[in-house]
Design a protein around this motif. Structure first.
Motif, PDB file in Angstrom:
ATOM      1  N   LYS A 163     -15.636 -83.013  -3.999  1.00 49.88           N
ATOM      2  CA  LYS A 163     -15.686 -83.691  -2.711  1.00 49.88           C
ATOM      3  C   LYS A 163     -15.269 -82.702  -1.639  1.00 49.88           C
ATOM      4  O   LYS A 163     -14.586 -81.716  -1.903  1.00 49.88           O
ATOM      5  N   ILE A 164     -15.691 -82.975  -0.440  1.00 51.71           N
ATOM      6  CA  ILE A 164     -15.397 -82.091   0.681  1.00 51.71           C
ATOM      7  C   ILE A 164     -14.462 -82.818   1.642  1.00 51.71           C
ATOM      8  O   ILE A 164     -14.670 -83.987   1.962  1.00 51.71           O
ATOM      9  N   ILE A 165     -13.426 -82.147   2.057  1.00 48.62           N
ATOM     10  CA  ILE A 165     -12.501 -82.722   3.036  1.00 48.62           C
ATOM     11  C   ILE A 165     -13.026 -82.396   4.430  1.00 48.62           C
ATOM     12  O   ILE A 165     -13.515 -81.299   4.682  1.00 48.62           O
ATOM     13  N   ASP A 166     -12.932 -83.351   5.339  1.00 49.34           N
ATOM     14  CA  ASP A 166     -13.440 -83.143   6.699  1.00 49.34           C
ATOM     15  C   ASP A 166     -12.889 -81.846   7.284  1.00 49.34           C
ATOM     16  O   ASP A 166     -11.673 -81.605   7.270  1.00 49.34           O
ATOM     17  N   GLY A 167     -13.778 -80.999   7.767  1.00 50.75           N
ATOM     18  CA  GLY A 167     -13.385 -79.743   8.378  1.00 50.75           C
ATOM     19  C   GLY A 167     -13.310 -78.571   7.431  1.00 50.75           C
ATOM     20  O   GLY A 167     -13.175 -77.422   7.873  1.00 50.75           O
ATOM     21  N   ALA A 168     -13.396 -78.837   6.120  1.00 47.85           N
ATOM     22  CA  ALA A 168     -13.294 -77.762   5.132  1.00 47.85           C
ATOM     23  C   ALA A 168     -14.654 -77.088   4.924  1.00 47.85           C
ATOM     24  O   ALA A 168     -15.708 -77.688   5.170  1.00 47.85           O
ATOM     25  N   SER A 210     -15.260 -75.445   1.815  1.00 46.78           N
ATOM     26  CA  SER A 210     -15.509 -75.458   0.373  1.00 46.78           C
ATOM     27  C   SER A 210     -14.991 -76.761  -0.228  1.00 46.78           C
ATOM     28  O   SER A 210     -14.010 -77.355   0.270  1.00 46.78           O
ATOM     29  N   PRO A 211     -15.613 -77.231  -1.307  1.00 46.00           N
ATOM     30  CA  PRO A 211     -15.180 -78.480  -1.921  1.00 46.00           C
ATOM     31  C   PRO A 211     -13.926 -78.311  -2.764  1.00 46.00           C
ATOM     32  O   PRO A 211     -13.560 -77.194  -3.146  1.00 46.00           O
TER      33      PRO A 211
END
Length: 426
Positions: free
Chosen positions: A189-194, A196-197
């Motif tokens: 999953k990807i965190i908002d603003g990141a 890379s997953p």
């Protein structure tokens, strides 16, 4: 052939509550394990399960062309393959056998001991062996809500949505009956603003309130099913909780669509309610907002007035109703879904399952997922004892119910109840 099983004036000699989902006018079909550890195909009236395999062996289906082992199997696939004429003959005969005026089985104590079971004496199984499973995306309200959240609110629906029933091929191996718990899935999953997953448990596990229809053998490779004939190949419907991991799905779905965020589990109610039983509850669906291509155009009442509800029960607490919706809200009906599914010549087989897609209505309390009910977590849903939920938490149980009702009869689906367990650990 008339559907005599639907006679609203018919009464049964089996004790039933006036509030039961399963009066004699229902006669659903399912598969269960008996108290003697024998698996059989059966039906249900009130809180009494009926062993159709035993009933057949005892001669109660005489005159109906059935193979000797048709009900002595661990799935309904072969029975469904026999087609609508056979389904109707069998339902009509069951209604006759259990009519209060019919004394043949009613007065035969030896046969009743073999045929009848209390619900606590049986264990429900998956009713069909699902070869293929397709999930549609056919609620305009749901598609609009999701499009508003994640895209431009002024262009919430993608350009193709009003022109065809959008769908994708799902994973049949993870379809399970009510009562089987589900583990919280893991994935990327990807965190908002990141950039890379990360990997780990899904933080956004959600239910999806759906129904699913079961097909019979319909068409050879290359031959579409005309929309006006589609219902001839639909055996019946079940309640369907198509579990979703929203964060996993958000990262993976471009460009090929849902994968691990959906394939970890889908839960169904164990009794299949036939289209014949639902006949008295036909209604017209929403009017098309754009002219549909000829192969999708339908006339008459092609939807059904099925009241749907969802409750969440925390580990230590009572169930709280969080959603009230209705199957009639579906923009694309089952006939259109099946016609579109086969317009390219794709064959459909006995036991195939077609999910409706999340069923959301026009009001906030009718939204069919936590994603919508909490509006992506911004508005937590209140439960009892001061608890609230943005999404489903570990050890919550999601309970879905459905029924039809008019002045004469109530036809219900029972429930699909599933507990979400923590991530699986060896």
């Amino acid at each position: 052939m008339p559907i005599t099983a639907n006679n609203p004036n018919r009464q049964t000699w089996i004790a039933t509550s006036s509030k039961t989902d399963f009066p004699i006018q229902n006669i659903p079909f399912g598969v269960f394990l008996t108290r003697d550890d024998i698996i059989t195909i059966g039906t249900r009236i009130g809180d009494t399960a009926i062993d159709l395999g035993a009933l057949h062996q005892l001669g109660y289906f005489e005159g109906i062309p059935l193979t000797d082992d048709i009900f002595l199997q661990d799935s309904l696939n072969d029975f469904i393959s026999d087609g609508k004429k056979t389904w109707r003959l069998v339902r009509n005969r069951i209604a006759e056998i259990f009519d209060k005026e019919n004394k043949a089985l009613q007065n035969n104590e030896e046969h009743k001991k073999i045929v009848l079971f209390k619900l606590e004496e049986i264990e429900m199984q998956l009713p069909v062996t699902v070869g293929d499973y397709t999930d549609f995306y056919s609620s305009k309200e749901h598609a609009t809500n999701v499009g508003t959240m994640f895209r431009d609110p002024d262009n919430a629906l993608l350009p193709n949505w009003l022109h065809m029933p959008v769908g994708y091929h799902g994973r049949s191996s993870s379809i399970i009956p009510s009562g089987i718990p589900v583990h919280r899935p893991q994935g990327q999953k990807i965190i908002d603003g990141a950039d890379s997953p990360i990997f780990g448990p899904s933080r956004l596990v959600d239910f999806e309130l759906e129904m699913a229809f079961i097909t019979t053998d319909a068409n050879p490779l290359g031959e579409p099913i005309p929309v006006d004939e589609a219902e001839d190949y639909i055996f019946g419907l079940v309640l369907f909780n198509d579990w979703s991991a929203r964060d996993i799905q958000k990262w993976e779905y471009v460009p090929l669509g849902p994968f691990l965020g959906k394939s970890f589990a889908s839960s169904i109610s164990p009794w299949i309610i036939t289209l014949d039983a639902l006949e008295p509850f036909r209604v017209a669906g929403p009017k098309p907002e754009k002219e549909q291509l000829p192969y999708l155009q339908t006339e008459g009442e092609r939807s059904f007035d099925i009241h749907l509800e969802v409750a969440i029960q925390p580990e230590k607490g009572k169930p709280v109703k969080v959603c009230k919706s209705n199957f009639k809200y579906m923009y694309w009906n089952m006939s259109q879904q099946l016609a579109h599914h086969t317009i390219n010549g794709c064959p459909v087989n006995s036991g195939d399952m077609m999910g409706s897609g999340t069923i959301s209505g026009p009001t906030p309390d009718s939204y069919g997922s936590m994603l919508e009910l909490s509006w992506k977590g911004k508005n937590p849903v209140q439960l009892s004892d001061g608890e609230n939920r943005k999404f489903i938490e570990d050890n919550d149980t999601v309970i879905m119910t459905g029924y039809c009702k008019n002045k004469d009869v109530r036809i219900g689906f029972g429930e699909v109840s599933t507990k979400l367990l923590p991530v699986f650990k060896k």
